[in-house]
Design an enzyme around this catalytic site. Sequence first.
Site, PDB file in Angstrom:
ATOM      1  N   ASP A  84       0.874  -1.180   0.000  1.00  0.00           N
ATOM      2  CA  ASP A  84       0.000   0.000   0.000  1.00  0.00           C
ATOM      3  C   ASP A  84       0.905   1.223   0.000  1.00  0.00           C
ATOM      4  O   ASP A  84       1.726   1.400   0.913  1.00  0.00           O
ATOM      5  CB  ASP A  84      -0.884   0.017   1.255  1.00  0.00           C
ATOM      6  CG  ASP A  84      -1.864  -1.143   1.284  1.00  0.00           C
ATOM      7  OD1 ASP A  84      -2.188  -1.674   0.201  1.00  0.00           O
ATOM      8  OD2 ASP A  84      -2.309  -1.513   2.384  1.00  0.00           O
ATOM      9  N   GLU A 117      -9.200   0.224  -4.752  1.00  0.00           N
ATOM     10  CA  GLU A 117      -8.306   0.959  -3.846  1.00  0.00           C
ATOM     11  C   GLU A 117      -7.174   1.602  -4.645  1.00  0.00           C
ATOM     12  O   GLU A 117      -6.372   0.883  -5.236  1.00  0.00           O
ATOM     13  CB  GLU A 117      -7.695   0.003  -2.807  1.00  0.00           C
ATOM     14  CG  GLU A 117      -8.738  -0.664  -1.941  1.00  0.00           C
ATOM     15  CD  GLU A 117      -8.155  -1.734  -1.024  1.00  0.00           C
ATOM     16  OE1 GLU A 117      -6.927  -1.771  -0.813  1.00  0.00           O
ATOM     17  OE2 GLU A 117      -8.949  -2.555  -0.542  1.00  0.00           O
ATOM     18  N   HIS A 150      -3.417   0.259  -3.410  1.00  0.00           N
ATOM     19  CA  HIS A 150      -3.005  -1.141  -3.235  1.00  0.00           C
ATOM     20  C   HIS A 150      -2.520  -1.758  -4.552  1.00  0.00           C
ATOM     21  O   HIS A 150      -3.272  -1.811  -5.527  1.00  0.00           O
ATOM     22  CB  HIS A 150      -4.188  -1.949  -2.681  1.00  0.00           C
ATOM     23  CG  HIS A 150      -3.899  -3.425  -2.516  1.00  0.00           C
ATOM     24  ND1 HIS A 150      -3.724  -4.032  -1.293  1.00  0.00           N
ATOM     25  CD2 HIS A 150      -3.770  -4.418  -3.436  1.00  0.00           C
ATOM     26  CE1 HIS A 150      -3.500  -5.320  -1.462  1.00  0.00           C
ATOM     27  NE2 HIS A 150      -3.532  -5.591  -2.760  1.00  0.00           N
TER      28      HIS A 150
HETATM   29  C1  LIG Z   1      -7.528  -1.948   3.185  1.00  0.00           C
HETATM   30  C2  LIG Z   1      -6.169  -2.048   2.611  1.00  0.00           C
HETATM   31  N1  LIG Z   1      -5.152  -1.629   3.523  1.00  0.00           N
HETATM   32  C3  LIG Z   1      -5.821  -3.393   2.017  1.00  0.00           C
HETATM   33  O1  LIG Z   1      -4.699  -3.786   2.132  1.00  0.00           O
HETATM   34  N2  LIG Z   1      -6.790  -4.065   1.371  1.00  0.00           N
HETATM   35  C4  LIG Z   1      -6.519  -5.332   0.773  1.00  0.00           C
HETATM   36  C5  LIG Z   1      -7.577  -5.803  -0.145  1.00  0.00           C
HETATM   37  C6  LIG Z   1      -6.185  -6.378   1.800  1.00  0.00           C
HETATM   38  O2  LIG Z   1      -6.704  -6.388   2.911  1.00  0.00           O
HETATM   39  O3  LIG Z   1      -5.413  -7.267   1.409  1.00  0.00           O
HETATM   40 ZN   LIG Z   2      -3.226  -3.303   0.494  1.00  0.00          ZN
END
Ligand SMILES: C[C@@H](N)C(=O)N[C@H](C)C(=O)O
Ligand SMILES: [Zn+2]
Length: 229
Positions: free
Chosen positions: A141, A203, A206
């Site tokens: 991220d 997102e 990500h």
């Molecule tokens: C919410 C975010 N930080 C994230 O990493 N989302 C993905 C889909 C995950 O949880 O792997």
């Molecule tokens: Zn992520």
Amino acid sequence: MKPYQQIQITECGEPLVEIPLEKFAVESPHPYQLLGAPYQGRSPYHLRQGVLNRLLQAQTYLQQSHPQWRIQIFDAYRPIAVQRFMVDYAFSQVLQAEGLTVEQLSPDRQQALWQQVYQIWAIPSTDPKTPPPHSTGAAVDITLVDAAGMTVNMGSPIDEMSARSQPDYFANSADPVEQEYHERRQLLQDIMLKAEFTRHPGEWWHFSFGDQMWAWLSDRPVAQYGGIV
Ligand SMILES: C[C@@H](N)C(=O)N[C@H](C)C(=O)O
Ligand SMILES: [Zn+2]
């Protein structure tokens, strides 16, 4: 089950390596450590070697058009216990925003709120066939930092559970400030895609290379990185 979780994994065995933090900008203190997430001596600043190489490559691409800008790491490797902690934390945030307690919720309402959480968070699955993306060391991220060392405004904070997290949320805006948010999100996507990552469809921050989501998004039948416990 999400569609990407059906992708087969053939683990390539590549090690999880430390991210050389001096080469990137870093969100500090680490946001989930600050919340008390159970890292149990492990560090979020790890990625698979091939993923780290590509992240460095993406930063080189960035600096070709934006000298002295850097990629800022928000989160990388996430043990499953941390994934579970964050999912529970996100659920508590949703409850708080609604001014509710779990006891006040009907089973249907509870399920609807969990669905809201799982819009942006992966299930903390312990099944080796369906590891959470960050627990594979293949997902990261990130955002950008400009030449003055300021975090670039992308129009919404990382991890916000709202429509603004969708990468193209500002795409058709007539507002010049919002157009700029879109251009910055595009810049982030461009450098990452050039380095062979894929972006999560919901997102803007990500990205991953080599995990199930990457294989699914890039139409490959097999992922090369499974979960690291
Ligand atoms: C919410 C975010 N930080 C994230 O990493 N989302 C993905 C889909 C995950 O949880 O792997
Ligand atoms: Zn992520």
